[in-house]
Design an enzyme around this catalytic site. Structure first.
Site, PDB file in Angstrom:
ATOM      1  N   ASP A 100       0.822  -1.203   0.000  1.00  0.00           N
ATOM      2  CA  ASP A 100       0.000   0.000   0.000  1.00  0.00           C
ATOM      3  C   ASP A 100       0.861   1.259   0.000  1.00  0.00           C
ATOM      4  OD1 ASP A 100      -2.651   1.429   0.584  1.00  0.00           O
ATOM      5  OD2 ASP A 100      -1.370   2.124   2.215  1.00  0.00           O
ATOM      6  N   GLU A 157       0.834  -0.507  -5.200  1.00  0.00           N
ATOM      7  CA  GLU A 157      -0.191   0.517  -5.385  1.00  0.00           C
ATOM      8  C   GLU A 157       0.528   1.846  -5.644  1.00  0.00           C
ATOM      9  OE1 GLU A 157      -3.897   2.531  -2.956  1.00  0.00           O
ATOM     10  OE2 GLU A 157      -1.826   2.635  -2.279  1.00  0.00           O
TER      11      GLU A 157
END
Length: 852
Positions: free
Chosen positions: A423, A478
């Site tokens: 993330d 991401e």
């Protein structure tokens, strides 16, 4: 996560499509991404460190306790030797010659990476041994006792306290070595551990102001909170169950799929009831649904402990701890083992981009009075992410590297995860964290003093470690910036991820659904947006993820149908124009995103059947309600509701890839973007896809180009009755190709394709055609794909089998053929009468045991 943090996500011109029909230098921008409920300031201090200058990488002194490197850097460079050949042959420059002006940058970061690995080899036994920090730090069994170690160099005194000593640490004082590591050995008592399993513990230390504070141990394996006290702080828990209580894995990891079809899930909000779901309930109730819809990978969110539930798991407090809301570490192991038994791989949404700002129950609590060299985080403004209200790691610190790399190994080995989705990678890559940065694709945006090379090197080390431990791991980044090389191997000078998330695609769909009527949809724009990605760097495409499902935003189904989802989804009445359009476009949007947008596909839990409500986590603003923090599975399970149609199509399009492996094919050719007729035609693998986005026009005899000559038939049809369509396309029709143009002269061909055939293309439908292998003898009319043939599922593995996504029904008896032909003649929307016909057909099919 970044998709929800008001970062401007653009698809840079550096992205290159596989399609020869697309513009390789096209620069596309997208609107502002969507916000998580809590928004803070949007400005961030920009690092001023010169990152491209030559320097000597420092070395570290030996440490006597067995992990022989200090976190404090010294200036002695006498022992450093770096092989020049490691920085001269940079493969990524051969793939993309436009990167050659930045060769110095690549050499610089490769040198840092090589030097760091050499240090690990010289002082720690190598990268993989270095990443076993959890065997040294925290609580571990060693020689008839428990040894506890904690890195806290700024502490003046330290003790370990807990239930085992009545929270009085006067008899359990810790000793500090010269590198800031505190330790204590607590002998067993009469053969029993002095600290019992599942008892509470904390690290108590005195900082420079003379004040004593209690903190949860940084390496703690489990943390809990008193549920009866509002806002109560978490306590660390010594987790060391006896062998009889430890979960033992029974099933091997499934092999790595050719292309991941990912089901993104949040365990806590996976219950139909307004409460927090457990790992075991998810394993028993939700995993079979995921398998039934033909996904091959589960991506679990919010696994690492986080004290604020509404953070969606992104404000991590305890990095080695399983979130206690859903159960114990043994319960999570049960979930992962159950997934493996079903053939599902499990990825973890790992958050190494930042840490919770919480002091009493988070890693931030160790930061009292520490300098940058003595802390997990940078000091001053550089150590805070103002938009996220969180702390930022110092990736250049030795002990931070030990902590984070060991964290990855812990989750891989202790819990048998099959990989990670990292993330917030954009925030890691740049000192500006991507805040208010509209990436245009100019390479200077990626390789400048704004680049955080320490973070880049950490990610290179992380991917090297993961691949060494688990060569078949899947690792996804991401990243909204589109940094070149992110998805190339470390050996080429890349950062080493297998895939990046195609984050501009959902923004494109939101822009269209919000701002354009159907007649304004541009086929060229959609095609370019879906194919515009870097050559040789794989992407995971998705139409919507959790970012598009949170409160304040809308899912695609909600955008399309809004309030009518509450009143117009019954099959017992005719579908309204809004519902008819909504279901048709929901199927088309997800399918074209899957088929054209990347080398893998992702869907968020519930979106496969068009879940009608957003996600709203319990918070002060909603009275701490769980009402919208759940998934209403009953909607898709109810036979007379239309949600089942979208679910069936989701199952079918995954089955199509399972059968034909088109996602993993590098053959992707867009042959037609017909703006006037609103049609997109493309080939992926040897399949031919025809998408008609026109709201009204049906084209009979529409000519489509293809590569291979021969006979084609329907493989998947979104307009089939099984998917809530109108049954307008004949599935038993043979489509024979005709040669086009002059052989060997592509410009004389039809849409640059050497062959063509004609099809019926109804409004708002997508139909896929496959080439019949006429060299294989056709037996009993078997010449098309069906979900049953692909998966060979039995009724025990698939609930509500009568609603399964049959693409073409094989081995049909004459009675079934007659029913099918009658349905083919019906063109009005699904009505009560048509639903009854469909039900009769299903019953006959079920009797013949031909349903999957």
């Amino acid at each position: 996560m970044l998709g929800s943090l008001s970062l401007l996500a653009a698809t840079p011109f550096a992205f290159r499509s596989f399609s020869p029909s697309s513009n390789n230098n096209r620069s596309l921008s997208s609107g502002t991404n969507h916000q998580i409920a809590k928004q803070l300031a949007t400005e961030s201090g920009r690092g001023s460190q010169k990152l491209l200058r030559r320097h000597v990488f420092p070395v570290y002194r030996r440490v006597s306790y067995g992990s022989p490197i200090s976190a404090v850097m010294i200036d002695d460079s006498s022992t450093i030797t770096t092989s020049e050949e490691n920085t001269q042959n940079i493969g990524i420059l051969d793939i993309d010659s436009a990167l050659r002006p930045f060769k110095d940058h690549f050499q610089y970061r490769i040198k840092k990476f090589v030097d760091q690995k050499n240090l690990f080899e010289n002082y720690e036994g190598g990268l993989e041994e270095f990443a076993k920090g959890y065997l040294r730090f925290g609580f571990n069994r060693e020689e008839d006792g428990i040894v506890y170690r904690e890195w806290a160099p700024a502490a003046q005194e330290a003790q370990v306290v807990g239930d085992f000593n009545g929270w009085d640490g006067s008899n359990h004082k810790m000793e500090k070595n010269e590198f800031g590591v505190w330790s204590i050995k607590i002998p067993d008592s009469e053969g029993n551990p002095a600290i019992p399993h599942n008892s509470r513990v904390k690290f108590r230390f005195k900082h420079g102001d003379g004040v004593w504070v209690d903190r949860i141990p940084a390496w703690i394996k489990y943390a809990i909170v008193d549920p009866t006290r509002f806002g109560a702080p978490y306590d660390g828990v010594h987790w060391d169950p006896p062998p009889s209580e430890r979960y033992e894995f029974k099933y091997p990891r499934p092999p790595k799929p050719k292309a991941p079809r990912i089901y993104e899930a949040h365990v806590g909000m996976s219950s139909s009831e307004p409460r927090i779901n457990s790992y075991r309930e998810f394993a028993d109730d939700v995993l079979p649904r995921i398998q039934a819809n033909n996904y091959n990978t589960v991506q679990l969110m919010a696994v690492m402990e986080h004290s604020y539930y509404a953070s969606f798991g992104y404000h991590v407090t305890n990095f080695f701890s399983v979130s206690s809301r859903s159960g114990t570490p043994e319960d999570l192991k049960y979930l992962i083992d159950k997934a493996h038994s079903l053939g599902l791989r499990v990825l973890m949404d790992v958050v190494h981009s930042h840490a919770s700002n919480n002091v009493t129950d988070g890693l931030n609590g160790f930061d009292v009075g520490q300098s940058s060299q003595e802390s997990y985080f940078h000091t001053g403004e550089r150590g805070y992410h103002k938009l996220w209200d969180s702390r930022l790691f110092n990736y250049g610190n030795w002990e931070v590297l030990r902590f984070l790399l060991s964290n990855l190994r812990w989750w891989l080995e202790e819990f048998k995860f099959d990989g990670f989705r990292f993330d917030g990678v954009t925030s890691m890559l740049y000192h500006h964290h991507g805040i208010n940065m509209p990436f245009t694709g100019d390479y200077n945006e990626y390789f400048s003093e704004a680049t955080d090379v320490d973070a880049v090197v950490y990610l290179m080390l992380a991917n090297s470690l993961i691949n060494n431990i688990l060569p078949d791991a899947t690792v996804i980044a991401e990243d909204v910036s589109g940094m070149p090389g992110l998805g190339r191997p470390v050996s080429e000078g890349g950062i080493g991820f297998d895939y990046r998330l195609a984050m501009a695609i959902p923004d494109k769909w939101i822009d269209y659904l919000k701002n354009k009527n159907d007649e304004e949809w541009s086929m060229m724009d959609l095609s370019c947006s879906l194919t515009n990605r870097r050559y040789t760097e794989k992407c995971i495409s998705y139409a919507e993820s959790h970012d598009q499902s949170i409160v304040g935003d809308k899912t695609i189904a909600f955008f399309l149908m809004d309030k009518e989802m509450y009143s117009g989804m019954s099959c017992l009445t005719d579908a309204s124009p809004t519902i008819d359009r909504g279901i048709a476009l929901h199927k088309m949007i997800h399918f074209i995103t899957m088929a054209l947008g990347g080398e893998g596909y992702l869907n968020f839990m519930g979106n496969e059947f068009g879940h009608p409500e957003w996600i709203d986590f319990p918070r002060e603003g909603n009275g701490w309600s769980y009402e919208k923090c759940r998934r209403q599975w009953t909607l898709v399970d109810t036979d007379h509701l239309r949600y089942k149609f979208m679910n069936a199509f989701d199952r079918a399009m995954n089955a199509l890839d399972d059968k034909f492996s088109f996602l993993s094919s590098t053959k992707q050719i867009v042959s037609c973007t017909d703006e006037e007729n609103k049609v997109i035609v493309f080939e992926r693998g040897d399949l031919v896809f025809v998408f008609n986005f026109h709201p009204e026009n049906t084209y009979d005899g529409y000519k489509v180009g293809c590569d291979l000559p021969g006979k084609y038939r329907v493989a998947l049809d979104s307009d089939a009755w099984e998917f809530g369509g109108h049954g307008r396309v004949g599935h038993d029709v043979d489509h024979f190709t005709s040669p086009e143009g002059i052989p060997g002269v592509p410009e004389t061909n039809f849409n640059n394709r050497p062959n063509s055939f004609k099809v019926l293309s109804p409004a708002r439908t997508c139909v896929v055609y496959y080439k019949v292998d006429e060299s294989v003898e056709e037996t009993n009319g078997i010449n098309v794909i069906s979900v049953s043939e692909t998966l060979e599922m039995d009724a025990s593995k698939q609930k509500n089998a009568e609603e399964s996504a049959i693409l073409i029904l094989p081995r049909l008896i004459m009675e079934i053929k007659k029913i099918h032909k009658k349905l083919m003649t019906v063109t009005p929307p699904v009505s009560m009468r048509n639903c009854k016909k469909m039900e009769q057909s299903r019953k006959v099919l079920k009797n013949q045991q031909l349903l999957c």
